[in-house]
Design a protein around this motif. Structure first.
Motif, PDB file in Angstrom:
ATOM      1  N   ARG A 166      -9.197  26.308   8.866  1.00  0.00           N
ATOM      2  CA  ARG A 166     -10.233  26.826   9.976  1.00  0.00           C
ATOM      3  C   ARG A 166      -9.779  26.459  11.332  1.00  0.00           C
ATOM      4  O   ARG A 166     -10.217  26.842  12.047  1.00  0.00           O
ATOM      5  N   TYR A 167      -8.722  25.639  11.296  1.00  0.00           N
ATOM      6  CA  TYR A 167      -7.983  25.399  12.786  1.00  0.00           C
ATOM      7  C   TYR A 167      -6.659  24.817  12.468  1.00  0.00           C
ATOM      8  O   TYR A 167      -6.501  24.406  11.238  1.00  0.00           O
ATOM      9  N   VAL A 168      -5.600  24.827  13.326  1.00  0.00           N
ATOM     10  CA  VAL A 168      -4.370  24.296  13.317  1.00  0.00           C
ATOM     11  C   VAL A 168      -4.688  22.758  13.162  1.00  0.00           C
ATOM     12  O   VAL A 168      -5.034  22.110  13.989  1.00  0.00           O
ATOM     13  N   GLY A 169      -4.375  22.187  11.905  1.00  0.00           N
ATOM     14  CA  GLY A 169      -4.520  20.811  11.508  1.00  0.00           C
ATOM     15  C   GLY A 169      -5.452  20.319  10.668  1.00  0.00           C
ATOM     16  O   GLY A 169      -5.487  19.305  10.264  1.00  0.00           O
ATOM     17  N   ASP A 170      -6.160  21.712  10.274  1.00  0.00           N
ATOM     18  CA  ASP A 170      -7.061  21.574   8.952  1.00  0.00           C
ATOM     19  C   ASP A 170      -6.306  21.022   7.832  1.00  0.00           C
ATOM     20  O   ASP A 170      -5.168  21.280   7.482  1.00  0.00           O
ATOM     21  N   GLU A 171      -7.057  20.181   7.024  1.00  0.00           N
ATOM     22  CA  GLU A 171      -6.332  19.689   5.596  1.00  0.00           C
ATOM     23  C   GLU A 171      -5.956  20.724   4.371  1.00  0.00           C
ATOM     24  O   GLU A 171      -6.923  21.519   4.241  1.00  0.00           O
ATOM     25  N   VAL A 172      -4.926  20.915   3.892  1.00  0.00           N
ATOM     26  CA  VAL A 172      -4.213  21.638   3.088  1.00  0.00           C
ATOM     27  C   VAL A 172      -3.957  20.643   1.916  1.00  0.00           C
ATOM     28  O   VAL A 172      -4.613  21.099   0.691  1.00  0.00           O
ATOM     29  N   ALA A 173      -3.254  19.770   1.975  1.00  0.00           N
ATOM     30  CA  ALA A 173      -3.321  18.852   0.832  1.00  0.00           C
ATOM     31  C   ALA A 173      -3.158  17.550   1.029  1.00  0.00           C
ATOM     32  O   ALA A 173      -2.585  17.173   2.218  1.00  0.00           O
ATOM     33  N   ILE A 174      -3.239  16.402   0.333  1.00  0.00           N
ATOM     34  CA  ILE A 174      -3.057  15.270   0.556  1.00  0.00           C
ATOM     35  C   ILE A 174      -2.005  14.725  -0.300  1.00  0.00           C
ATOM     36  O   ILE A 174      -1.954  15.144  -1.708  1.00  0.00           O
ATOM     37  N   ALA A 209       0.574  -1.320  -0.089  1.00  0.00           N
ATOM     38  CA  ALA A 209      -0.121   0.052  -0.009  1.00  0.00           C
ATOM     39  C   ALA A 209       0.775   1.263  -0.088  1.00  0.00           C
ATOM     40  O   ALA A 209       1.870   1.480   0.748  1.00  0.00           O
ATOM     41  N   ILE A 210       0.493   2.273  -0.790  1.00  0.00           N
ATOM     42  CA  ILE A 210       1.125   3.488  -0.640  1.00  0.00           C
ATOM     43  C   ILE A 210       0.652   4.254   0.310  1.00  0.00           C
ATOM     44  O   ILE A 210      -0.550   4.060   0.893  1.00  0.00           O
ATOM     45  N   ILE A 211       1.578   5.258   1.028  1.00  0.00           N
ATOM     46  CA  ILE A 211       1.095   5.866   2.177  1.00  0.00           C
ATOM     47  C   ILE A 211       0.664   7.090   1.979  1.00  0.00           C
ATOM     48  O   ILE A 211       1.192   8.206   1.202  1.00  0.00           O
ATOM     49  N   VAL A 212      -0.409   7.470   2.389  1.00  0.00           N
ATOM     50  CA  VAL A 212      -1.293   8.785   2.367  1.00  0.00           C
ATOM     51  C   VAL A 212      -0.953   9.615   3.357  1.00  0.00           C
ATOM     52  O   VAL A 212      -1.018   9.248   4.796  1.00  0.00           O
ATOM     53  N   LYS A 213      -0.287  10.775   3.279  1.00  0.00           N
ATOM     54  CA  LYS A 213      -0.169  11.710   4.393  1.00  0.00           C
ATOM     55  C   LYS A 213      -0.837  13.283   4.123  1.00  0.00           C
ATOM     56  O   LYS A 213      -0.851  13.379   3.008  1.00  0.00           O
ATOM     57  N   ILE A 214      -1.162  13.697   4.932  1.00  0.00           N
ATOM     58  CA  ILE A 214      -1.978  14.982   4.804  1.00  0.00           C
ATOM     59  C   ILE A 214      -0.918  16.253   5.261  1.00  0.00           C
ATOM     60  O   ILE A 214      -0.216  16.360   6.389  1.00  0.00           O
ATOM     61  N   LEU A 215      -1.035  17.237   4.506  1.00  0.00           N
ATOM     62  CA  LEU A 215      -0.272  18.590   4.730  1.00  0.00           C
ATOM     63  C   LEU A 215      -1.358  19.262   5.452  1.00  0.00           C
ATOM     64  O   LEU A 215      -2.393  19.380   4.934  1.00  0.00           O
ATOM     65  N   ARG A 216      -1.237  19.836   6.700  1.00  0.00           N
ATOM     66  CA  ARG A 216      -2.065  20.371   7.518  1.00  0.00           C
ATOM     67  C   ARG A 216      -1.744  21.912   7.803  1.00  0.00           C
ATOM     68  O   ARG A 216      -0.526  22.298   7.662  1.00  0.00           O
TER      69      ARG A 216
END
Lengths: 773, 150
Positions: free
Chosen positions: A98-106, A32-39
């Motif tokens: 809208r908060y620290v940790g909200d999703e910016v990019a996948i 599986a490829i790994i999914v990370k979120i820029l927050r």
């Protein structure tokens, strides 16, 4: 009853103890490829520019998504039934954060390292706004958290995003102001409850792959697989017949996994790349970027006669839903609807207030679900009243509380987002809970502060509580039983065991109905392709709702067996019975065993060859509340404010305990989580809206060294509408500790802490203030 | 880089990266009972036995384990059966996520403490967090197990 009210071992217990691969991360494709979120690093900002070119070109990166690349469908991640009672105010990704940790990019890459390296290459330019970090200043703030045009609600709830209002609710019975004016005594207080983190030990985990039928398969640690499938379809704009959701073992939920988390990100990546993907949240993401309990301010007024008879209760609440409105309305309403009916003899009652958006981590479902917040205010205020009137707190409750055979108008008025369901309380052993608890705890010997030495004083406090059992006329639980060729059964259920033991107790209910051993019931649960509908594990519903569904399916199976047996035996159906082993004539002269009929007659070349399947479902017509009384003793050091919880005694009416050991586990675990909320746990932010408690070193959950002497007993109770008399037990245990402990501190040192958590520092400051220092 | 690990009594040469933690390496070799819980060495779900002593594999460099013997519950299923029976009987395996780590710490404790009191047991095991049970059933199970073992 042979199989229920019996403490059989949890059916998956030994496998889990032995570490069998069972959780999402254990079942993930090793490729599986790994999914990370820029927050988002900002509490409130707009993305002015985002450039992902360098990241996309980084070796090993599979794909990167920004808000420009994903469908712009507005939805809610709440994981509720449909129509949803939460504002639809979330996009998969948005230009606003809208908060620290909200999703910016996948971002998805071959390895975690690659994903993290590439993430650093994404250039984002933010337009930063003044965040709303004080929920008491959120309404009409000049910073509007949801300025976009798409959000809406599926039914009226006072949604007014331009004013940062997620919802407004008001109800009343009688003229509260008039009754309060004429009351001999009035308690008028403000209480605050904090945000609490769920801290399931398994982080949010999901994985996705495309199967040979080219359908999207998602394995995920969720409490609501069926709702999840619907919401993923809605967010991605894709037909849900292309989606399968499987819930494996779940490493704790507590409401946190009712919402959706990384599932959408995995889905996007797998649909785009065709490759299996996985998204496992770091603990920091679990804290910062999932959900917490709604923090609240609760203004309560109680009017009473001098003899202790309650006349009116007025509860007004302001609730902080954070950046998005998951469960905003329903948690808010439960703060009233699952507390106020405790005192059903008042002349007037009023409940209402506002749920506001802030730039905090969103709030969501959490065990207790508003009831724990409401209970802290109500049961603290009751204690203040008892003190003011010099009445024993237990006697004050007994004088005013709901009793078996009674009702409360609130049941009809307040439901889950809308109108409720009227119900007469057919099982309520609160009087027993109080008497027995008081006896176990030796209340009468302890209810006056006890000086241990110069500095240490002991005191006691108590509180009562109620919860519900599912959401009536809304949530459904279904079950399917399949007879196999050796006389054993598969039980297919949509119900979602998240560690509670529901697979076990549902097997017990099926076994009881069919009068067969539990070993002959093979449970398979929570697979959207294979198992029937179930709302999922929330609202204390599984034992009552899914349990009734299982019982109905098993009754149907029993009738099918009788009918097939009658054919084989060539006797009338009316003359045929099934005793769990034999299908036979009433006089016992003709019989065939379940094994024989399964093997020979039904499945292998017999004349009656036929697949035997029975399915049924249940929707509650009422939501019988479990009740409890909790008693606590604390020892306070008056010099330092430090206090120890010595003893917590609880007596619970949850109807029949289908599995007493597992019910006990729910109670003990709930009590300690409630104690955690009462005295240790606090989600804290700095002035920039960054969470200070984003790891397990700064956010303190109780360890085993923090456990007081906990004594739990169950009242002998039978709920006529429940399966074999059962109500729910999953949430009720968490409700009493905040009020009971606060009341005990007051009993010991005469100071009342009105904002949670109750810390030694607050106790000491209050003692100093009282002493005039 | 390559390191030598004896994992559950089997000698293995394992390819690792210098900065990799033992947790990830063990999961890659198929020891899926070792759980990733908190990232900060706070929860105990990643506990393994290193030369018989409990360590937190999430904060133990794999390179440092070179030449050492690692035990996970996969390697001692019979022993886990014995302790697990008590835990399951008391209903103390709820979600079960923390249990393999807990069982290994109990095994470590048995070697270090003889005849421990309830308080000593709770102290020894305090690094193994559980959010489901309230720990009460754990201590009932473990004290019974220790008693019956005598």
């Amino acid at each position: 009853m042979k199989q229920v009210n019996k403490s059989i071992p949890k059916i998956d217990g030994m496998g889990l103890a032995k570490g069998k691969p069972a959780f999402t991360d254990d079942l993930t494709d090793s490729n599986a490829i790994i999914v990370k979120i820029l927050r988002s690093p900002h509490a409130f900002a707009r993305i002015k520019n985002i450039n992902v070119q360098k990241a996309v070109k980084y070796p090993g990166v599979e794909c990167v998504f920004t808000y420009k690349d994903v469908p712009r469908n507005v939805f809610t991640r709440a994981g509720q039934g449909f129509p949803e009672p939460s504002p639809k105010d979330k996009f998969i990704l948005d230009e606003y954060v809208r908060y620290v940790g909200d999703e910016v990019a996948i971002i998805a890459a071959a390895t975690e390292e690659t994903a993290e390296q590439a993430m650093k290459l994404i250039d984002v330019e933010y337009e930063v706004f003044e965040p709303v970090l004080d929920f008491e200043k959120a309404e009409n703030n000049k910073s509007i958290i949801h300025p976009e045009k798409e959000p809406y609600t599926m039914f009226p709830m006072g949604f007014d995003p331009k004013k940062n209002i997620a919802c407004i609710y008001d109800m009343h019975v009688g003229d509260v102001d008039e009754v309060l004016k004429n009351s001999e005594v009035i308690i008028d207080k403000i209480y605050y409850t904090q945000a609490q983190a769920h801290v399931a030990i398994e982080p949010h985990s999901s994985t996705a792959y495309i199967d040979p039928y080219e359908r999207l398969n998602i394995i995920t640690s969720t409490q609501t697989p069926v709702h999840l499938r619907r919401i993923i379809g809605e967010a991605l704009g894709m037909p849900i017949n292309k989606i399968r959701v499987v819930k494996p073992r779940v490493g704790g939920g507590f409401g946190g996994k009712q919402q959706i988390h990384g599932e959408l990100f995995c889905a996007l990546v797998t649909l785009k790349t065709g490759r299996p993907s996985k998204c496992i949240y770091s603990r920091k993401e679990v804290f910062e970027s999932s959900f917490s309990r709604h923090a609240m301010r609760l203004n309560i007024k109680i009017g009473a006669e001098k003899n202790g008879k309650l006349k009116a209760i007025d509860l007004r609440i302001l609730s902080d839903t954070g950046a998005y409105g998951e469960h905003a309305l329903t948690v808010f309403m439960i703060a009233g609807s699952k507390t106020l009916p405790l005192y059903n003899k008042v002349d007037a009652v009023r409940f209402g207030g506002t749920v506001v958006y802030t730039n905090h981590t969103p709030a969501g479902a959490y065990r207790g679900y508003g009831a724990i917040q409401g209970n802290f205010a109500l049961e603290s205020a009751m204690d203040e009243l008892a003190d003011k009137l010099n009445i024993d707190p237990i006697e004050l409750r007994k004088m005013n509380m709901i009793k078996e055979g009674e009702t409360s108008e609130i049941f009809k008025i307040m439901g889950e987002g809308g109108e409720g369901t009227a119900q007469i309380i057919e099982s309520c052993k609160l009087d027993y809970c109080l008497n027995r608890g008081s006896e176990m705890f030796k209340w009468n010997n302890k209810y006056h502060k006890k000086q241990i030495n110069n500095d240490k004083v002991r005191g006691v406090g108590m509180a009562i509580a109620m919860q519900g059992s599912g959401i009536p006329n809304m949530d459904m639980g279904a079950a399917l039983l399949k007879l196999n060729d050796d006389g054993f059964f598969n039980l297919l259920i949509g119900a979602t065991d998240i560690g509670t033991g529901s697979d076990t107790i549902l097997a017990q209910i099926a076994a009881e109905t069919l009068n067969v051993p539990v070993d002959d019931i093979i449970v398979y649960a929570s697979d959207s392709d294979l198992t029937p509908f179930d709302c999922g594990a929330y609202a204390s519903s599984t034992t009552f709702v899914s349990g009734n569904g299982v019982k109905k399916a098993a009754e149907k199976m029993k009738n099918l067996l009788i009918s097939e047996g009658a054919k084989h035996l060539q006797i009338d159906i009316e003359d045929t019975i099934f005793d769990g082993k034999l299908i036979k004539s009433k006089d016992g002269k003709k019989s065939i065993s379940l094994k024989e009929i399964s093997k020979g007659w039904l499945y292998y070349y017999g004349q009656g060859q036929k697949q035997i399947i029975a399915a049924d479902s249940y929707v509650g017509k009422k939501s019988p509340p479990p009740y409890m009384a909790g008693f606590v003793e604390v020892e306070v050091d008056t010099k330092t404010g430090h206090f120890n919880i010595i003893d917590y005694t609880a007596v619970v009416d949850c109807g029949t305990t289908i599995n007493p050991k597992l019910a006990l586990g729910q109670m003990e675990g709930g009590l300690l989580q409630g104690i955690g909320m009462a005295v240790y746990e606090d989600v804290k932010y700095n002035k920039f809206g960054q969470m200070l408690t984003n790891n397990l070193m700064n956010y303190k959950i109780p360890t085993r060294e923090d456990v007081p002497n906990i004594n739990v007993e169950f009242a002998d109770s039978y709920e006529p509408s429940g399966p074999y008399g059962a109500k729910s037990v999953g949430e009720i245990g968490i409700d009493t500790p905040p009020a009971a402990i606060s009341n005990a501190i007051f009993n010991a040192v005469g100071v009342r802490i009105t904002d949670l958590p109750i810390t030694p520092e607050k106790v000491l400051m209050a003692i100093k203030k009282k002493e005039g220092k | 880089m390559k390191i030598n690990l004896k994992i559950n009594n089997q000698d293995k040469i394992v390819e690792i990266k210098p900065h990799e933690m033992l947790l990830e390496v063990l999961r890659k070799t198929g020891c899926l009972s070792v759980k990733h819980g908190c990232d900060t060495g706070s929860c105990g779900a990643c506990t393994v036995l290193l030369d018989g002593k409990p360590v937190l594999s999430c904060s133990y460099l794999a390179a440092k384990a070179d030449g050492h013997s690692i035990t996970t519950v996969e390697g001692i299923q019979d022993k886990v059966d014995q302790i697990g029976k008590y835990l399951v009987d008391e209903g103390s395996v709820q979600c079960g996520f923390c249990v393999p780590g807990l069982v290994l710490t109990v095994i470590g404790m048995e070697k270090e403490l003889s005849n421990p009191s309830e308080q000593e047991v709770n102290h020894y095991l305090s690094g193994n967090l559980c959010r489901c049970t309230g720990y009460v059933s754990h201590i009932r199970a473990i004290m019974k197990y220790l008693e019956d073992k005598k």
